[in-house]
Design a protein around this motif. Structure first.
Motif, PDB file in Angstrom:
ATOM      1  N   MET A 271       0.933  -1.155   0.185  1.00 20.33           N
ATOM      2  CA  MET A 271       0.237  -0.105  -0.023  1.00 20.33           C
ATOM      3  C   MET A 271       0.787   1.077  -0.047  1.00 20.33           C
ATOM      4  O   MET A 271       2.001   1.019   0.429  1.00 20.33           O
ATOM      5  CB  MET A 271      -1.049  -0.098   1.251  1.00 20.33           C
ATOM      6  CG  MET A 271      -2.150  -0.943   1.357  1.00 20.33           C
ATOM      7  SD  MET A 271      -3.504  -0.641   2.153  1.00 20.33           S
ATOM      8  CE  MET A 271      -4.272  -1.844   2.074  1.00 20.33           C
TER       9      MET A 271
ATOM     10  N   ASP B  57      -5.075   4.592   0.955  1.00 20.08           N
ATOM     11  CA  ASP B  57      -5.003   3.329   1.931  1.00 20.08           C
ATOM     12  C   ASP B  57      -6.277   3.127   2.556  1.00 20.08           C
ATOM     13  O   ASP B  57      -7.013   2.052   2.746  1.00 20.08           O
ATOM     14  CB  ASP B  57      -4.125   3.357   3.074  1.00 20.08           C
ATOM     15  CG  ASP B  57      -2.556   3.269   2.583  1.00 20.08           C
ATOM     16  OD1 ASP B  57      -2.431   2.788   1.435  1.00 20.08           O
ATOM     17  OD2 ASP B  57      -1.854   3.744   3.265  1.00 20.08           O
ATOM     18  N   GLN B  58      -6.970   4.379   3.029  1.00 15.33           N
ATOM     19  CA  GLN B  58      -8.451   4.049   3.745  1.00 15.33           C
ATOM     20  C   GLN B  58      -9.330   3.580   2.662  1.00 15.33           C
ATOM     21  O   GLN B  58     -10.116   2.924   2.957  1.00 15.33           O
ATOM     22  CB  GLN B  58      -8.899   5.455   4.274  1.00 15.33           C
ATOM     23  CG  GLN B  58     -10.234   5.532   4.919  1.00 15.33           C
ATOM     24  CD  GLN B  58     -10.467   6.646   5.555  1.00 15.33           C
ATOM     25  OE1 GLN B  58      -9.944   7.859   5.685  1.00 15.33           O
ATOM     26  NE2 GLN B  58     -11.782   7.000   5.749  1.00 15.33           N
TER      27      GLN B  58
ATOM     28  N   ARG C 125      -8.900   0.176   1.889  1.00 14.62           N
ATOM     29  CA  ARG C 125      -9.738  -0.759   2.820  1.00 14.62           C
ATOM     30  C   ARG C 125     -11.240  -0.740   2.713  1.00 14.62           C
ATOM     31  O   ARG C 125     -11.803  -1.914   2.903  1.00 14.62           O
ATOM     32  CB  ARG C 125      -9.308  -0.078   4.304  1.00 14.62           C
ATOM     33  CG  ARG C 125      -7.990  -0.605   4.826  1.00 14.62           C
ATOM     34  CD  ARG C 125      -7.501  -0.301   6.114  1.00 14.62           C
ATOM     35  NE  ARG C 125      -7.766   1.134   6.420  1.00 14.62           N
ATOM     36  CZ  ARG C 125      -6.983   2.099   6.344  1.00 14.62           C
ATOM     37  NH1 ARG C 125      -5.646   1.815   5.918  1.00 14.62           N
ATOM     38  NH2 ARG C 125      -7.075   3.297   6.836  1.00 14.62           N
ATOM     39  N   GLU C 126     -11.772   0.283   2.486  1.00 15.08           N
ATOM     40  CA  GLU C 126     -13.160   0.535   2.565  1.00 15.08           C
ATOM     41  C   GLU C 126     -13.889  -0.233   1.292  1.00 15.08           C
ATOM     42  O   GLU C 126     -14.843  -0.946   1.439  1.00 15.08           O
ATOM     43  CB  GLU C 126     -13.519   1.898   2.523  1.00 15.08           C
ATOM     44  CG  GLU C 126     -13.293   2.623   4.064  1.00 15.08           C
ATOM     45  CD  GLU C 126     -13.613   3.906   4.131  1.00 15.08           C
ATOM     46  OE1 GLU C 126     -14.254   4.508   3.283  1.00 15.08           O
ATOM     47  OE2 GLU C 126     -13.318   4.567   5.161  1.00 15.08           O
TER      48      GLU C 126
ATOM     49  N   ASP D 201      -9.457  -2.764  -3.936  1.00 17.02           N
ATOM     50  CA  ASP D 201      -8.275  -1.931  -4.817  1.00 17.02           C
ATOM     51  C   ASP D 201      -8.991  -1.640  -6.201  1.00 17.02           C
ATOM     52  O   ASP D 201      -8.631  -2.582  -7.053  1.00 17.02           O
ATOM     53  CB  ASP D 201      -7.055  -2.530  -4.936  1.00 17.02           C
ATOM     54  CG  ASP D 201      -6.055  -1.941  -5.409  1.00 17.02           C
ATOM     55  OD1 ASP D 201      -6.235  -0.766  -6.183  1.00 17.02           O
ATOM     56  OD2 ASP D 201      -4.877  -2.259  -5.328  1.00 17.02           O
TER      57      ASP D 201
END
Length: 60
Positions: free
Chosen positions: A1, A9-10, A13-14, A17
């Protein structure tokens, strides 16, 4: 990342990719098209852009 881009990055995560997923689908599409049209060549200077090779009579 990418540690220099915490918002990226957030988002990964949510949401996952998304660029990697799109790249994967595009690569699979190129492989499928190669089965139908024959080999494809990358366009000069274009990242991920492809051009089908010219069709010649008697070629499948």
């Amino acid at each position: 990342m990418r540690h220099e881009a915490p918002i990226y990055d957030q988002l990964v995560r949510e949401l996952g990719d998304i660029p990697m997923q799109v790249r994967s689908v595009a690569e699979r599409t190129v492989r499928d098209l190669e089965q139908v049209l024959g080999p494809v060549a990358p366009l000069a200077g274009g990242h991920g852009a492809y051009l089908a090779q010219p069709f010649t009579a008697g070629q499948r």
